[in-house]
Write an enzyme that holds these catalytic residues in place. Structure first.
Site, PDB file in Angstrom:
ATOM      1  N   THR A   1       3.116  -7.148  11.617  1.00  0.00           N
ATOM      2  CA  THR A   1       2.272  -8.075  12.379  1.00  0.00           C
ATOM      3  C   THR A   1       3.165  -9.073  13.108  1.00  0.00           C
ATOM      4  OG1 THR A   1       2.040  -9.546  10.460  1.00  0.00           O
ATOM      5  CG2 THR A   1       0.299  -7.915  10.813  1.00  0.00           C
TER       6      THR A   1
ATOM      7  N   ILE B   1       0.832  -1.198   0.000  1.00  0.00           N
ATOM      8  CA  ILE B   1       0.000   0.000   0.000  1.00  0.00           C
ATOM      9  C   ILE B   1       0.871   1.255   0.000  1.00  0.00           C
ATOM     10  CG2 ILE B   1      -1.623   1.342   1.391  1.00  0.00           C
ATOM     11  CD1 ILE B   1      -2.879  -1.305   2.296  1.00  0.00           C
TER      12      ILE B   1
ATOM     13  N   ASN C   1       2.193   5.079   7.394  1.00  0.00           N
ATOM     14  CA  ASN C   1       1.719   3.834   6.812  1.00  0.00           C
ATOM     15  C   ASN C   1       2.456   2.599   7.339  1.00  0.00           C
ATOM     16  OD1 ASN C   1       0.574   2.041   4.514  1.00  0.00           O
ATOM     17  ND2 ASN C   1       2.789   1.955   4.176  1.00  0.00           N
TER      18      ASN C   1
ATOM     19  N   TYR D   1      -2.052  -6.148  17.305  1.00  0.00           N
ATOM     20  CA  TYR D   1      -2.278  -5.381  16.076  1.00  0.00           C
ATOM     21  C   TYR D   1      -3.574  -4.569  16.165  1.00  0.00           C
ATOM     22  CZ  TYR D   1      -2.660  -4.519  11.023  1.00  0.00           C
ATOM     23  OH  TYR D   1      -2.780  -3.939   9.774  1.00  0.00           O
TER      24      TYR D   1
ATOM     25  N   GLY E   1      -9.541  -2.639   4.354  1.00  0.00           N
ATOM     26  CA  GLY E   1      -9.871  -4.032   4.604  1.00  0.00           C
ATOM     27  C   GLY E   1      -8.815  -4.917   3.967  1.00  0.00           C
ATOM     28  N   TYR E   2      -9.249  -6.019   3.371  1.00  0.00           N
ATOM     29  CA  TYR E   2      -8.298  -6.932   2.718  1.00  0.00           C
ATOM     30  C   TYR E   2      -7.889  -6.359   1.366  1.00  0.00           C
ATOM     31  CZ  TYR E   2      -8.909 -10.568   6.209  1.00  0.00           C
ATOM     32  OH  TYR E   2      -8.900 -11.281   7.383  1.00  0.00           O
ATOM     33  N   ILE E   3      -6.612  -6.036   1.249  1.00  0.00           N
ATOM     34  CA  ILE E   3      -6.069  -5.407   0.054  1.00  0.00           C
ATOM     35  C   ILE E   3      -5.124  -6.388  -0.641  1.00  0.00           C
ATOM     36  CG2 ILE E   3      -4.814  -3.413  -0.851  1.00  0.00           C
ATOM     37  CD1 ILE E   3      -7.511  -2.732   0.491  1.00  0.00           C
TER      38      ILE E   3
ATOM     39  N   GLY F   1       3.886  -0.539   9.134  1.00  0.00           N
ATOM     40  CA  GLY F   1       3.282  -1.430  10.115  1.00  0.00           C
ATOM     41  C   GLY F   1       3.794  -2.848   9.974  1.00  0.00           C
TER      42      GLY F   1
END
Length: 241
Positions: free
Chosen positions: A86, A14, A82, A147, A178-180, A84
């Site tokens: 997990t 992204i 932006n 997260y 959402g899911y990208i 990030g």
């Protein structure tokens, strides 16, 4: 003179789409990244966008990095938080390292980065801070207490900072994708994607990184000057608020 935009985590996924869209819209763009040197160099050679390497979970590294960006490109007018990571796992098995790594990178970085540019924005009476949160910061997600907590914190950070700076020509907004269709989601087994994820999305498809990027470009522009403290959900209807 072109405004300067800084995108953290701006060389992949992204973030890369955001960096390219801002450049196409006429901004001078800087993209920071944490560790994937080969991906960053490939991105730089393909786009011509300068890249800078630092750890957004470190306040001192952010201070040094922003100082370098501003010395080379000029004061930062638009900041896209932006970056990030997990570190998933059920909470009763989660380690302190998993918790701290995600909180410090996904939430702490908003302080570390925004603190470097907010005084300049206030002095110039213009600024755009756009934070990339997640659908899971809105609804929660099994195995992602760290997260989800960080991404929910991003939303609270946005609202409070927006209130403090609205009179000064600075807007602060947050986008919750959402899911990208990025590398992370592409790594999910196809049968899991088809049976467990897509049926939950009314639009019946993954989002594209460019769809997030177009929203960022709008929020960064003069036309969005009356939008602040807002949460924009881009998730295909999976979670409506």
């Amino acid at each position: 003179m072109a405004r300067v935009a800084l995108v953290t985590g701006g060389t992949r996924g992204i973030g890369a789409a955001i960096s390219k869209a801002l450049k196409a819209a006429g901004y001078k763009v800087a993209a920071s990244y944490a560790g994937n040197d080969s991906a960053a160099e490939k991105f730089k050679s393909e786009t011509g966008i300068p890249v800078y390497k630092w750890d957004v979970s470190s306040f001192d590294a952010c201070a040094e990095g922003v100082k370098k960006v501003e010395a080379e490109l000029g004061p930062v007018d638009v900041l896209i938080n932006n970056a990030g990571i997990t570190r998933d796992g059920a909470f009763h098995k989660m380690t302190l390292e998993q918790w701290n790594a995600v909180i410090n990178t996904n939430l702490g970085s908003l302080f570390n980065m925004t603190r470097q540019v907010i005084e300049g924005m206030r002095a110039r009476k213009f600024g755009r801070v756009i934070n990339i949160s997640s659908i899971n910061g809105q609804k929660g997600q099994f195995g992602q207490v760290n997260y989800s907590a960080a991404k929910a914190g991003d939303i609270g950070f946005t609202k409070a900072l927006a209130l403090e700076n609205a009179r000064g020509g600075i807007t602060v907004n947050v986008i919750c994708p959402g899911y990208i269709n990025t590398e992370m989601v592409q790594a999910v087994p196809k049968d899991v994607l088809d049976k467990a994820i897509l049926p939950l999305i009314p639009c019946n498809r993954l989002g594209e990184a460019e769809e997030i990027a177009r929203a960022v470009v709008f929020l960064a522009g003069d036309d969005a000057g009356y939008i602040t403290g807002s949460t924009l959900t881009i998730n295909g209807g999976q979670y409506m608020v």
